[in-house]
Write a protein that holds these residues in place. Structure first.
Motif, PDB file in Angstrom:
ATOM      1  N   GLU A 254      33.592  52.013  42.866  1.00 44.65           N
ATOM      2  CA  GLU A 254      34.333  50.832  42.955  1.00 44.65           C
ATOM      3  C   GLU A 254      33.212  49.828  43.056  1.00 44.65           C
ATOM      4  O   GLU A 254      32.039  50.006  44.305  1.00 44.65           O
ATOM      5  N   THR A 258      34.997  44.229  45.681  1.00 42.16           N
ATOM      6  CA  THR A 258      36.423  44.588  45.178  1.00 42.16           C
ATOM      7  C   THR A 258      37.545  45.120  46.038  1.00 42.16           C
ATOM      8  O   THR A 258      37.581  45.684  46.720  1.00 42.16           O
ATOM      9  N   ILE A 259      38.453  44.420  46.461  1.00 44.66           N
ATOM     10  CA  ILE A 259      39.815  44.768  46.834  1.00 44.66           C
ATOM     11  C   ILE A 259      40.049  46.124  46.274  1.00 44.66           C
ATOM     12  O   ILE A 259      41.093  45.676  44.923  1.00 44.66           O
ATOM     13  N   VAL A 260      40.532  46.928  46.970  1.00 45.09           N
ATOM     14  CA  VAL A 260      40.974  48.391  46.234  1.00 45.09           C
ATOM     15  C   VAL A 260      42.014  48.644  47.097  1.00 45.09           C
ATOM     16  O   VAL A 260      42.857  49.461  46.440  1.00 45.09           O
ATOM     17  N   PHE A 261      42.457  48.328  48.162  1.00 49.75           N
ATOM     18  CA  PHE A 261      43.990  47.763  48.102  1.00 49.75           C
ATOM     19  C   PHE A 261      44.235  46.484  48.730  1.00 49.75           C
ATOM     20  O   PHE A 261      44.319  46.748  49.634  1.00 49.75           O
ATOM     21  N   ALA A 262      45.947  46.279  48.338  1.00 49.67           N
ATOM     22  CA  ALA A 262      46.096  45.414  49.158  1.00 49.67           C
ATOM     23  C   ALA A 262      47.651  44.849  49.299  1.00 49.67           C
ATOM     24  O   ALA A 262      48.431  45.587  48.610  1.00 49.67           O
ATOM     25  N   ASP A 263      48.205  45.889  50.224  1.00 53.30           N
ATOM     26  CA  ASP A 263      49.545  45.891  50.404  1.00 53.30           C
ATOM     27  C   ASP A 263      50.337  45.063  52.161  1.00 53.30           C
ATOM     28  O   ASP A 263      49.469  44.571  52.716  1.00 53.30           O
ATOM     29  N   LEU A 268      44.412  44.327  53.833  1.00 51.21           N
ATOM     30  CA  LEU A 268      43.560  44.164  52.979  1.00 51.21           C
ATOM     31  C   LEU A 268      42.353  45.118  53.141  1.00 51.21           C
ATOM     32  O   LEU A 268      41.934  45.181  53.733  1.00 51.21           O
ATOM     33  N   LYS A 301      45.544  40.336  45.529  1.00 49.73           N
ATOM     34  CA  LYS A 301      45.712  41.450  44.681  1.00 49.73           C
ATOM     35  C   LYS A 301      44.837  42.658  44.849  1.00 49.73           C
ATOM     36  O   LYS A 301      43.351  42.205  44.738  1.00 49.73           O
ATOM     37  N   THR A 302      44.809  43.207  44.451  1.00 45.43           N
ATOM     38  CA  THR A 302      44.080  44.974  44.225  1.00 45.43           C
ATOM     39  C   THR A 302      43.008  44.361  42.586  1.00 45.43           C
ATOM     40  O   THR A 302      44.030  43.940  42.336  1.00 45.43           O
TER      41      THR A 302
END
Length: 317
Positions: A254, A258-263, A268, A301-302
């Motif tokens: 990546e 870059t945001i790879v996981f947003a939950d 984040l 968001k991701t």
């Protein structure tokens, strides 16, 4: 012993209190600024310590000269003070002027030693008490102690810890002076280096070139004194205040930032150089301070990407 302190930094408060209780403190001089709350002056008022505010360099020189004479001060301690000490004052008190510097001089001379030490990933720092000379942070050393830098320690946490440790270091140094049992050691100029004041560019995260560890160091160096390390997200400048290392399996290649996981439950996570990752814990913008979880709830968001400047944001969007 009679001591006069020059300070406008809260790190000096424990030392001011200790010297006052020891009955060595004659008065405190601080820089006045009507726009900023002066915690030094407020503390002195609370404790009944004589405190004088100066604004201009001319009034400062005259006032300190007169205070040294009137109090018969043996020495002047400078602890986080923004005004240059005129050479004409340095030899006025019998023992001279001494400065408290948060590094192991001659390393990290300059006005922002803690920022640069944390940013550079040093594993230890120190407290140096040195006699003030005409050159910045270059006078002979009276006393010095190494201090371990803790993992993920922020500027604010380290500054507070050193302010408490400094009380005993300064007490030891002044006991040596009071007992005439001391030696001043010249600094080794071959080991010396000076770093500048911190500017806006120093606060910006370089996602493409900095590793996760380097970004975390920068964030910690900026917290809280510079309000966080600067990044851009969704066309807006944000300051990242706190991060922590993260391990994410099955994600590689990546682009850094870059945001790879947003939950909403886990928070984040952002990719960094060499397939390393950071968890974004706290950010701030012009309106508020937000957790990583809150950013997710607000729609981050991701796949969104932090960048170094607003131009990159426009191109990415």
């Amino acid at each position: 012993m009679k001591i006069l302190i020059l300070s406008n930094h809260i790190a000096a408060l424990p030392t001011i209190n200790a010297l006052f209780e020891k009955k060595w403190l004659e008065c405190v001089v601080t820089s006045g600024n009507q726009l900023i709350k002066n915690e030094i002056h407020d503390f002195c008022d609370l404790k009944g310590i004589a405190c004088y505010e100066v604004i201009t360099q001319t009034s400062f020189s005259e006032q300190v000269h007169d205070l040294i004479i009137s109090t018969k001060a043996d020495l002047v301690l400078v602890f986080g003070f923004s005004k240059k000490i005129p050479n004409s004052l340095l030899d006025l008190p019998p023992l001279g002027f001494f400065n408290v510097h948060f590094s192991l001089l001659p390393a990290y001379r300059g006005p922002a030693p803690l920022f640069w030490q944390i940013k550079n990933g040093e594993t230890f720092t120190g407290i140096t008490i040195h006699k003030i000379s005409s050159s910045l942070d270059s006078g002979p050393i009276l006393h010095q102690q190494q201090v371990q830098l803790r993992a993920e320690e922020s500027f604010g946490a380290l500054n507070h810890r050193l302010s408490l440790i400094a009380v005993s270091i300064i007490a030891e140094a002044f006991d040596m002076l009071n007992n005439n049992d001391y030696m001043l050691t010249d600094q080794n100029e071959h080991l010396s280096f000076t770093l500048p004041s911190v500017n806006q560019q120093d606060l910006i995260i370089d996602w493409e070139n900095q590793t996760a560890a380097e970004i975390m160091n920068l964030v910690n160096a900026c917290n809280p004194v510079y309000n966080g390390a600067i990044a851009f997200l969704n066309g807006q400048e944000v300051s990242i205040v706190e991060v922590s290392p993260a391990i994410i399996n099955d994600v590689s290649g990546e682009e850094p930032g870059t945001i790879v996981f947003a939950d909403g439950n886990y928070g984040l996570f952002v990719a960094c150089k060499y397939d390393s990752f950071l968890r974004i814990n706290v950010v701030r913008n012009n309106e508020s301070i937000l957790s990583g979880h809150k950013l997710v709830a607000l729609g981050v968001k991701t796949g969104a990407r932090f960048s170094n400047n607003i131009q990159d944001q426009i191109l990415n969007n």
